[in-house]
Design a protein around this motif. Structure first.
Motif, PDB file in Angstrom:
ATOM      1  N   ARG A 107      -4.538   4.109   0.837  1.00  0.00           N
ATOM      2  CA  ARG A 107      -5.863   4.714   0.917  1.00  0.00           C
ATOM      3  C   ARG A 107      -6.538   4.328   2.226  1.00  0.00           C
ATOM      4  N   PRO A 108      -7.578   5.038   2.631  1.00  0.00           N
ATOM      5  CA  PRO A 108      -8.349   4.619   3.811  1.00  0.00           C
ATOM      6  C   PRO A 108      -8.894   3.212   3.626  1.00  0.00           C
ATOM      7  N   ALA A 162     -11.819   2.100   1.459  1.00  0.00           N
ATOM      8  CA  ALA A 162     -11.677   1.883   0.015  1.00  0.00           C
ATOM      9  C   ALA A 162     -11.546   0.398  -0.318  1.00  0.00           C
ATOM     10  N   TYR A 163     -11.418  -0.451   0.706  1.00  0.00           N
ATOM     11  CA  TYR A 163     -11.279  -1.894   0.518  1.00  0.00           C
ATOM     12  C   TYR A 163     -12.407  -2.585   1.291  1.00  0.00           C
ATOM     13  N   ASP A 183      -0.939   2.446   4.974  1.00  0.00           N
ATOM     14  CA  ASP A 183       0.265   3.046   4.403  1.00  0.00           C
ATOM     15  C   ASP A 183       1.451   2.134   4.717  1.00  0.00           C
ATOM     16  N   ALA A 227      -0.706   5.483  -4.863  1.00  0.00           N
ATOM     17  CA  ALA A 227      -2.160   5.577  -4.998  1.00  0.00           C
ATOM     18  C   ALA A 227      -2.890   4.502  -4.203  1.00  0.00           C
ATOM     19  N   ARG A 228      -2.192   3.433  -3.816  1.00  0.00           N
ATOM     20  CA  ARG A 228      -2.831   2.360  -3.051  1.00  0.00           C
ATOM     21  C   ARG A 228      -2.861   2.632  -1.551  1.00  0.00           C
ATOM     22  N   TYR A 266       0.841  -1.198   0.000  1.00  0.00           N
ATOM     23  CA  TYR A 266       0.000   0.000   0.000  1.00  0.00           C
ATOM     24  C   TYR A 266       0.870   1.239   0.000  1.00  0.00           C
ATOM     25  N   VAL A 325      -5.669   4.988   7.207  1.00  0.00           N
ATOM     26  CA  VAL A 325      -5.020   4.819   5.909  1.00  0.00           C
ATOM     27  C   VAL A 325      -4.025   3.666   5.996  1.00  0.00           C
TER      28      VAL A 325
END
Length: 237
Positions: free
Chosen positions: A58-59, A62-63, A97, A55-56, A52, A95
């Motif tokens: 993400r919060p 989003a998944y 990250d 762009a991946r 992640y 997120v």
């Protein structure tokens, strides 16, 4: 096999990967089962992956299939996920990250080396912070608390986390795994004179990992076994 053969393994995982969390107990048992073999010296290097990033990162909202995926992990591996993690998924704002998590691991590894704490202990503590407690792995206080739990200097850990060095190390680890052509997680690699080969998959047991290792080390089977993963793995859904 030589009287004291050195075996080099690389474990590639991502702290936000539920399949890696599920694989953890098998890896722990595997290392313990083989730690005291007189004719075998195992060196395990644990590298974080960059699932992640960019762009991946993400919060988690989003998944949306993450909870469903975690149920599958539990069915196949038996691991449980904590109430804090469930609440974090419900909130959806954390997120994922991987760079931040890998930087935290780099700091913990550095300090752990100074006092002899195994890297596996640090990796497991980071996974539990997310999958049990639901804490963001970009929060410096997570690494302060993990440092306290491992007997490390928490102030030094949090100060180092704010410096550029661990973030550079995180990106270096990502590049190293790309050079090894690791694309799914968890991946446990055995390094031999013939190259790096994969042992088992996400649902492997400690016994099956040991059996695969023994086969790879046997004279009749000099090359590492490349075993495809039995399940779809390695990312939030």
């Amino acid at each position: 096999m030589a009287a004291a053969e050195r075996v080099r393994l690389t474990y590639a995982f991502d702290p936000y990967c539920p399949w890696c969390y599920g694989f953890g107990p098998a890896l722990r048992s595997f290392t313990q089962d083989n730690a005291h073999r007189i004719r075998l010296r195992i060196r395990l290097r644990i590298r974080p992956a960059g699932l992640y990033t960019g762009a991946r990162a993400r919060p988690v909202s989003a998944y949306p299939r993450t909870a469903e995926e975690c149920e599958r992990v539990t069915r196949l591996t038996g691991v449980g996920f904590g109430a804090g993690f469930a609440q974090a998924l419900t909130d959806g704002t954390t997120v994922a990250d991987s760079t931040a998590a890998a930087a935290g691991l780099a700091v913990l590894y550095s300090r752990a080396d100074e006092v002899g704490v195994p890297h596996l202990d640090a990796a497991e503590a980071v996974q539990m912070a997310w999958f049990v407690d639901g804490r963001s792995l970009a929060d410096p206080e997570v690494y302060r608390d993990i440092a306290d739990g491992l007997g490390l200097d928490a102030s030094l850990v949090t100060a180092a986390y704010a410096s550029p060095a661990p973030w550079e190390q995180a990106r270096a680890d990502f590049r190293a795994l790309r050079r090894l052509r690791v694309t799914t997680y968890p991946t446990l690699l055995l390094h031999t004179a013939h190259g790096a080969g994969r042992l088992g998959g996400a649902a492997s047991t400690a016994a099956s990992l040991t059996a695969a290792l023994n086969q790879c080390l046997a004279p009749a089977f000099p090359r590492p076994s490349f075993t495809p993963p039995p399940v779809s793995q390695g990312e939030l859904s």
